[in-house]
Design an enzyme around this catalytic site. Structure first.
Site, PDB file in Angstrom:
ATOM      1  N   HIS A 239       0.861  -1.197   0.000  1.00  0.00           N
ATOM      2  CA  HIS A 239       0.000   0.000   0.000  1.00  0.00           C
ATOM      3  C   HIS A 239       0.895   1.244   0.000  1.00  0.00           C
ATOM      4  CE1 HIS A 239      -2.841   3.008   1.469  1.00  0.00           C
ATOM      5  NE2 HIS A 239      -3.816   2.174   1.143  1.00  0.00           N
ATOM      6  N   CYS A 277      -3.973   2.347  -4.631  1.00  0.00           N
ATOM      7  CA  CYS A 277      -4.896   3.156  -3.836  1.00  0.00           C
ATOM      8  C   CYS A 277      -4.992   4.533  -4.490  1.00  0.00           C
ATOM      9  CB  CYS A 277      -4.417   3.250  -2.390  1.00  0.00           C
ATOM     10  SG  CYS A 277      -5.453   4.344  -1.404  1.00  0.00           S
ATOM     11  N   HIS A 304      -7.799  -0.004  -4.079  1.00  0.00           N
ATOM     12  CA  HIS A 304      -8.619   0.834  -3.199  1.00  0.00           C
ATOM     13  C   HIS A 304      -9.113   1.989  -4.040  1.00  0.00           C
ATOM     14  CE1 HIS A 304      -6.432  -0.180   0.868  1.00  0.00           C
ATOM     15  NE2 HIS A 304      -7.069  -1.220   0.361  1.00  0.00           N
ATOM     16  N   ASP A 357     -12.865   2.551  -0.869  1.00  0.00           N
ATOM     17  CA  ASP A 357     -12.067   2.920   0.286  1.00  0.00           C
ATOM     18  C   ASP A 357     -12.718   4.119   0.954  1.00  0.00           C
ATOM     19  OD1 ASP A 357     -10.010   2.701   2.050  1.00  0.00           O
ATOM     20  OD2 ASP A 357      -8.517   3.707   0.792  1.00  0.00           O
ATOM     21  N   HIS A 358     -12.832   4.039   2.243  1.00  0.00           N
ATOM     22  CA  HIS A 358     -13.448   5.098   3.059  1.00  0.00           C
ATOM     23  C   HIS A 358     -14.806   5.496   2.475  1.00  0.00           C
ATOM     24  CE1 HIS A 358      -9.024   6.266   4.102  1.00  0.00           C
ATOM     25  NE2 HIS A 358      -9.322   5.030   4.417  1.00  0.00           N
ATOM     26  N   TYR A 374     -14.823   4.353   7.822  1.00  0.00           N
ATOM     27  CA  TYR A 374     -15.379   3.041   7.466  1.00  0.00           C
ATOM     28  C   TYR A 374     -16.847   2.924   7.871  1.00  0.00           C
ATOM     29  CZ  TYR A 374     -10.789   1.656   5.975  1.00  0.00           C
ATOM     30  OH  TYR A 374      -9.600   1.574   5.290  1.00  0.00           O
TER      31      TYR A 374
HETATM   32  C1  DNO Z   1      -6.590   3.146   5.552  1.00  0.00           C
HETATM   33  C2  DNO Z   1      -5.950   2.009   4.957  1.00  0.00           C
HETATM   34  C3  DNO Z   1      -4.566   1.735   5.497  1.00  0.00           C
HETATM   35  C4  DNO Z   1      -4.049   0.433   4.906  1.00  0.00           C
HETATM   36  C5  DNO Z   1      -2.660   0.076   5.305  1.00  0.00           C
HETATM   37  C6  DNO Z   1      -2.200  -1.089   4.485  1.00  0.00           C
HETATM   38  O1  DNO Z   1      -7.761   3.320   5.415  1.00  0.00           O
HETATM   39  O2  DNO Z   1      -5.942   2.114   3.586  1.00  0.00           O
HETATM   40  O3  DNO Z   1      -4.591   1.636   6.888  1.00  0.00           O
HETATM   41  O4  DNO Z   1      -4.873  -0.596   5.354  1.00  0.00           O
HETATM   42  O5  DNO Z   1      -1.802   1.128   5.137  1.00  0.00           O
HETATM   43  O6  DNO Z   1      -1.176  -1.755   5.127  1.00  0.00           O
END
Ligand code: DNO
Length: 395
Positions: A239, A277, A304, A357-358, A374
Site C-alpha cells: 500500500h 490506492c 482501493h 475505500d473510506h 469506514y
Molecule cells: C486506511 C488504509 C490503510 C491500509 C494500510 C495497508 O484506510 O488504507 O490503513 O490498510 O496502510 O497496510
C-alpha cells in the site's frame, strides 16, 4: 468455468468487533471480504487455527476472504533493529499459513511509525455529510507547538509556520487534545497508537534512517518475503504512503510511480505487487493515475478506490468516490483494459479485488458507532457508484 470479467467487489471488515456485520456487507453487494487478525501482536506468526476460524466466519456468511489487509510490518524490520530477522521469518510463516488456508492476496505497508494520517475525522461537507481531511497547517501546528519536535521548523516554509502558529492559538485545550488524538491514537487498521512521549521516542529511533536507508530496508525485506510468497502462490500488494509525502521528518519510500517501479524491480516476481490506492497516490498531482494503471497494471493485485479533493498546498479532503480531483472514469477504463489484457494472456487473476475505500459519514451513519472512514452508508454509496461506473463503461 472462468470467472466473469469484472472487478471483484470487496469490503473491509475489521472482524467480529466491527459494528458492520457480514450480513450488512452482503446487502451492500460485496462478495469478497478484506480482513486481518488485528488481535495478533505485530511480528508474531498468524496461527493456522486463527486464520481458519476467521475464514470460517466469513464463509458461513456466504462470503469469501479475498484479501488480507494487512499483515503489519514490525518497526524493527523497517529499522533493521532488534529481533527483525525473527519477525521476517515469522512474516514468511504467516504467508505460508494463509496460503495453506487458500488465501492468496496480502496487503501491507512500509510507512514508518504511523499508518495513515489525518487531522480531521469529521470535516463538514456542504451536503451535511462529513469527510476525513488532512490539513497541512493543522499538522504543522501539532508538530511545531504540541509535539515541539526538535528541528521541525526546518521542515516548513515560513508561511506555513506563521499559519500554523495562528492555527494553534485559535485552538482551545479540547481541540488541541482532539488533534493530538486524531494523529496519534491510530486510525482503523493501524495497529499502533502512541502518547506524545512514546511518539517522540519512536521518531527518535528513526534518527539515523534517511530515505535511502529505508529504501534499502524495504528492498531487503522484499528479497526475503517475495520468494517465500511466490513459492506459496501468494500475491503481495504494498500500500502506498498515506499521505504520499514525508511527515515529522520521517522518510517515505512508497509515494510515487517511480517508487513503485523501483520496489517492483528490487524483487522481480509476479508475487511482488502493489495495492493501487487512488486516494493515497491521488493526493499528489504528479501521480498520473490512469497512466500508472497502464504502466504498472500487471502488478496491481488489489485496488482501493476513492477520490481526494486536493486543496491548497498539500492539504486535501476525501471527496465522494466519483468526485474530487481524480477522474475515476479514466481510472476505471484503464482497469477494465488491464483485466481484458490479463484475460487475453490467460491469467487467472483477472478479477482484481477492489474495495470502496473510506466514505463520508452520512444519513444513519451519524447514529452508529463506527471506525472513522469506514461507515456503512458512505461506503455503500461508494460501492454502488463504482459498480455502476464499471458496468456503464463496459456496456
Ligand atoms: C486506511 C488504509 C490503510 C491500509 C494500510 C495497508 O484506510 O488504507 O490503513 O490498510 O496502510 O497496510
Amino acid at each position: 468455468m472462468s470467472k466473469p470479467l469484472k472487478l471483484e467487489q470487496t469490503w473491509r471488515w475489521f472482524g467480529p468487533d466491527d459494528p458492520i456485520s457480514l450480513q450488512d456487507i452482503k446487502q451492500a453487494g460485496a462478495a469478497g471480504i478484506v480482513s486481518a487478525l488485528h488481535h495478533i501482536p505485530n511480528g508474531e506468526v498468524w496461527p493456522l487455527k486463527e486464520i481458519e476460524a476467521r475464514k470460517g466466519l466469513i464463509e458461513k456468511a456466504g462470503l469469501r476472504w479475498s484479501v488480507v489487509e494487512s499483515i503489519p510490518v514490525h518497526e524493527d524490520i523497517k529499522r533493521q533493529t532488534g529481533s527483525y530477522k525473527t519477525w521476517v521469518e515469522n512474516y514468511k510463516q504467516s504467508i505460508r499459513n494463509l496460503s495453506e488456508c487458500g488465501i492468496d492476496t496480502v496487503c501491507y505497508n512500509f510507512m514508518p511509525v504511523l499508518d495513515w494520517t489525518r487531522t480531521d475525522l469529521d470535516y463538514p461537507m456542504p451536503d451535511g455529510s462529513t469527510a476525513l481531511r488532512f490539513d497541512e497547517t493543522a499538522l504543522a501546528a501539532f508538530d511545531l507547538f504540541i509535539l515541539q519536535r526538535n528541528g521541525a521548523k526546518s521542515d516548513y516554509s515560513s508561511e506555513i509556520i506563521e499559519k500554523a502558529e495562528q492555527h494553534y492559538h485559535n485552538l482551545n485545550e479540547e481541540s488541541r487534545l482532539e488533534l493530538t488524538q486524531t494523529i496519534l491514537a491510530g486510525l482503523p487498521g493501524s495497529e499502533e497508537g502512541y502518547t506524545l512521549e512514546e511518539f517522540r521516542e519512536m521518531l527518535n529511533s528513526y534518527k539515523e534512517i534517511n530515505d535511502q536507508k529505508l529504501r534499502e530496508h524495504l528492498y531487503d525485506f522484499l528479497r526475503e518475503i517475495i520468494p517465500a510468497a511466490e513459492a506459496a502462490g501468494v500475491r503481495m500488494a504494498i500500500h502506498p504512503d498515506d499521505p504520499p509525502f514525508p511527515l515529522f521528518g520521517l522518510p517515505r519510500v512508497v509515494s510515487t510511480e517511480a517508487d513503485a517501479l523501483e520496489l517492483l524491480r528490487a524483487a522481480d516476481s509476479p508475487s511482488n505487487g502493489i495495492t493501487f490506492c487512488t486516494g493515497s497516490y491521488g493526493a499528489r498531482p504528479d501521480n498520473d493515475l490512469p497512466g500508472m494503471v497502464k504502466r504498472l497494471g500487471s502488478h496491481i493485485h488489489f485496488i482501493h478506490l476513492r477520490s481526494v479533493q486536493r486543496e491548497e498546498g498539500r492539504s486535501f479532503h476525501e471527496a465522494n468516490h466519483l468526485e474530487g480531483s481524480t477522474d475515476m472514469a479514466d481510472v476505471m477504463k484503464a482497469l477494465i483494459q488491464e483485466m481484458e489484457r490479463r484475460k487475453r494472456e490467460g491469467r487467472t487473476d483477472h478479477s482484481i479485488p477492489m474495495r470502496p475505500d473510506h466514505g463520508h459519514r452520512m444519513l444513519c451513519d451519524f447514529g452508529q458507532d463506527s471506525n472513522p472512514g469506514y461507515f456503512c452508508i458512505g461506503r455503500l454509496r461508494g460501492l454502488a457508484e463504482l459498480r455502476g461506473l464499471e458496468m456503464g463503461l463496459k456496456a
